[in-house]
Every structure is written in C-alpha cells, then in structure tokens.
Design a protein around this motif. Structure first.
Motif, PDB file in Angstrom:
ATOM      1  N   TYR A 125      43.692  24.398  41.353  1.00 45.66           N
ATOM      2  CA  TYR A 125      43.621  25.939  41.142  1.00 45.66           C
ATOM      3  C   TYR A 125      45.050  26.610  41.018  1.00 45.66           C
ATOM      4  N   TYR A 126      45.939  25.878  41.754  1.00 45.80           N
ATOM      5  CA  TYR A 126      47.284  26.446  41.470  1.00 45.80           C
ATOM      6  C   TYR A 126      47.853  25.983  40.153  1.00 45.80           C
ATOM      7  N   ILE A 151      42.878  34.925  42.067  1.00 45.36           N
ATOM      8  CA  ILE A 151      44.019  35.214  41.317  1.00 45.36           C
ATOM      9  C   ILE A 151      43.959  36.710  41.028  1.00 45.36           C
ATOM     10  N   ALA A 185      39.783  30.216  46.758  1.00 39.49           N
ATOM     11  CA  ALA A 185      41.168  30.709  46.080  1.00 39.49           C
ATOM     12  C   ALA A 185      41.031  32.025  45.148  1.00 39.49           C
ATOM     13  N   ASP A 232      45.543  31.287  48.295  1.00 38.12           N
ATOM     14  CA  ASP A 232      44.850  30.168  48.798  1.00 38.12           C
ATOM     15  C   ASP A 232      44.206  29.930  50.017  1.00 38.12           C
ATOM     16  N   TRP A 246      36.982  30.001  35.776  1.00 34.82           N
ATOM     17  CA  TRP A 246      37.209  31.168  36.725  1.00 34.82           C
ATOM     18  C   TRP A 246      36.283  32.248  36.227  1.00 34.82           C
ATOM     19  N   TYR A 259      48.702  34.520  43.418  1.00 33.78           N
ATOM     20  CA  TYR A 259      47.772  33.457  43.747  1.00 33.78           C
ATOM     21  C   TYR A 259      47.625  33.318  45.419  1.00 33.78           C
ATOM     22  N   PHE A 288      46.575  28.446  37.794  1.00 36.99           N
ATOM     23  CA  PHE A 288      47.414  29.894  37.864  1.00 36.99           C
ATOM     24  C   PHE A 288      48.843  29.964  37.086  1.00 36.99           C
TER      25      PHE A 288
END
Length: 369
Positions: free
Chosen positions: A355-356, A261, A259, A345, A235, A343, A359
C-alpha cells in the motif's frame, strides 16, 4: 319450649360439624409460605455458582467489544473503510446490545420466577446474568434468586426494569451524537465554488477534482489547484466532509486494509519554496498524533519534484478506539499553491509495504501546472 329450642340447636350443630380424619395434619402458616416457591423450579432448586458468575463477568468485558468490532468490520465491507462506516458500525453494535439485553431482562429473567422457565440450571443462569447484566445487575439478579430461595418467597425486584431504562437512555444519547454526523457524511458534497464564502481564505476557489481516463489509468484532475495524478489501482475514493477546507480527495484500499491516502491543496502565494527549511515542518505530525516521539523531516525527490517528507508514528486521538498509526506526509510548493500527499497506516506492524508502494507510485505520477 326452651328444651325444644336447645334440642334443635344441638341438631344444627351436628349437621354442620365436619369430622377431621384421625391421620390428618394441621396446616401451619409457615407451610403456606413454603408453598409459594413449591412449583417454581429455579427458586426451589437454586444453588450459588460463583465460578460461573465470575466467568460471565469476564466474558462481559470482551463480548460487547467483539460485537462492536464485528459490526465495524461488516459495515466496512459494505460501505468501505471510512469514518461513516466506522460510526455506523458502532451505532449498530449499540443497538444490538440494547436489544439483546432488553430481551433477556424483560423476558428471560422474569421467567425464572415462573413454573415453566426456559432455563433451570443455576450455573447457566448465573453465567447469563453476569454476561448480559454486567457486574452490577448480574449481582442484583443472582442475589434476588438466592434470597427468594432462602426465604422461600419470590423476590424478583425491579432491577431488570432499571437495567433496560438505563440501556435505552444510553442508546438515545449515542444516537443523538452519531446520527447527525452519519446523515451529514452521507450527503453529497457541494462544490467548493458554492461554499467558498463559508470557508477560510486559504481554500481553493473552484470545482472539486474530477476523474479522467489516461493510458496510465484513472487520473484525478484538480483544475482549480493545477495538479493531476494517477489514482492507484485497487483503491476507491471516499466522501469528504462538507466542512473540510484543505483535503481535496481521499481513498482507501478496496480490500479494506487499514491504510489511507489523502491529497490536499491550498493557496500559498506568499510562500517562497527557496526559503523553507526543515524546521518549518517540525511538529506537523506531532500535533496530529498523540505520543509521537520519532517525527523526522527530510528533503526527497520523487518523480522529478522536490518534496519535504515528514514521518512519524503515534496515536490518532480522533479515533474512538485509540489506534497506533504510522504517517508519511509529502509536501511541495508550486505555482503559488501548497500541496500535501498523506499516507496513513493502521496496520500495527503488519506488512503494508504494497500500500505504501501504491502511494509512492501515485506521487511519482503527479503533474503540476
């Protein structure tokens, strides 16, 4: 004397008389009019092509949208997936559109009224007129060509000039809207310490978060808010708008996945965490996402810290293209501060579990105090 003068007049008349061959034909006014398109192949041979006109109009509905998406994708690859690259892609797409339409309207369309046009096919011209001129101007251009063929006289009109003028006006309008935003977004963000008097009282007075090295990886340290956490691998951080009050950091995947954050913090000295209930957090996502019907609030423990988790899906009304988005907010209150880890998406049903997971792992690494 009079007889001599008459004889001389007769001789002069004979001298200037031109004999017309017996097989010659008299040229009429109508034939002179016909000769005006005799050497212009497009007008001389024009045939209506309604199927190709309709196909051009249909393509017109999608081609420019595809160009915009392509420019946004290219901008995201070059600059990362953030608001600045998104806006830059839109502006680039509009510039390309105006340039393409202007070249066609000012060079190609007038050439159809000349002896050596680059295109002569009625079908190809009908398609391009609607593809590049849209329904209104495509109809005007095809009508002018058809009329010129019927009356056998060039009738080009001025619609091609009007088209370019309108395109330029739209371009100037959008540039006036987006360029100031792009310039401001590209400016390095000043420390909150210098901007503290210009923002709300709940903002945190102190320097922006900084990065440090640890055994776990890059750790973001926010000394002013008394918190730190490990930045997920793969990231990259993105620039923040100068006017923001709450958001302290945001990041996007390096592979440009849809996505994001964000981390935010604010003063919350008057908030007693023991008095908070689920109803205090209801409506947070519904206010941000349009059409959110599945918002839910629950109490969770991540990394040894209790968080209020708020989830929901809806439409991000701040986006130019209204895209469905799934949101997860984790909120905690420690040492007189309120913290939020968010987060978002935009994958619209695609597998974004990795990706979650990044997070959640980031939140698990949070250290307060």
């Amino acid at each position: 004397m009079n007889m001599e003068v008459a004889a001389m007049g007769n001789d002069l008349a004979d001298a200037i008389t031109v004999e017309v061959p017996a097989n010659s034909q008299e040229i009429s006014v109508q034939q002179l009019e016909e000769s005006k398109i005799e050497g212009i192949p497009v007008l001389k041979n024009w045939k209506p092509a309604p199927v190709f006109s309709a196909l051009g109009a249909l393509c017109w509905l999608f081609v420019w949208r595809f160009l915009a998406l392509l420019c946004i994708f290219a901008s995201s690859l070059a600059l990362g997936s953030d608001d600045r690259s998104y806006m830059l892609g839109l502006v680039a797409a509009l510039v390309f559109q105006v340039a393409i339409v202007a070249v066609y309207a000012l060079l190609f369309y007038p050439s159809y009224y000349k002896e050596k046009p680059p295109l002569k096919s009625s079908r190809a011209i009908s398609f391009l007129n609607y593809l590049l001129g849209g329904v209104v101007f495509g109809w005007c251009w095809n009508s002018n060509l058809k009329r010129s063929h019927l009356i056998e006289r060039p009738e080009k009109g001025v619609s091609h000039i009007v088209m370019v003028v309108l395109q330029v006006i739209v371009l100037v309008f959008y540039l006036a809207m987006y360029v100031p935003y792009l310039v401001d977004a590209s400016m390095p963000e000043a420390n909150l310490a210098s901007d503290y008097d210009e923002v709300e009282s709940y903002s945190i007075k102190g320097a922006s978060p900084s990065m440090s090295q640890s055994d776990e990886g890059d750790r973001l340290v926010d000394t002013a808010a008394g918190v730190s956490f490990v930045v997920p691998k793969g990231w990259h951080g993105a620039d923040l708008m100068k006017e923001r009050h709450f958001i302290r950091w945001k990041a996007y995947p390096n592979d440009n996945a849809t996505a994001g954050i964000t981390y935010g913090a604010s003063l919350a000295e008057e908030v007693d965490p023991d008095d908070l209930v689920a109803e205090d957090f209801e409506g947070i996502i519904s206010e941000i996402l349009e059409g959110c019907q599945d918002e839910a609030v629950e109490r969770v423990n991540i990394g040894g810290t209790d968080y209020w988790m708020i989830t929901g899906t809806g439409i991000n009304v701040q986006e130019e293209f209204a895209l469905p988005v799934s949101a997860t907010f984790l909120m905690s209150f420690e040492n007189g501060f309120g913290y939020s880890f968010q987060y978002l998406d935009y994958s619209q049903g695609q597998d974004a579990s990795r990706y979650y997971s990044d997070f959640i792992e980031m939140v698990e690494s949070v250290v307060y105090g």
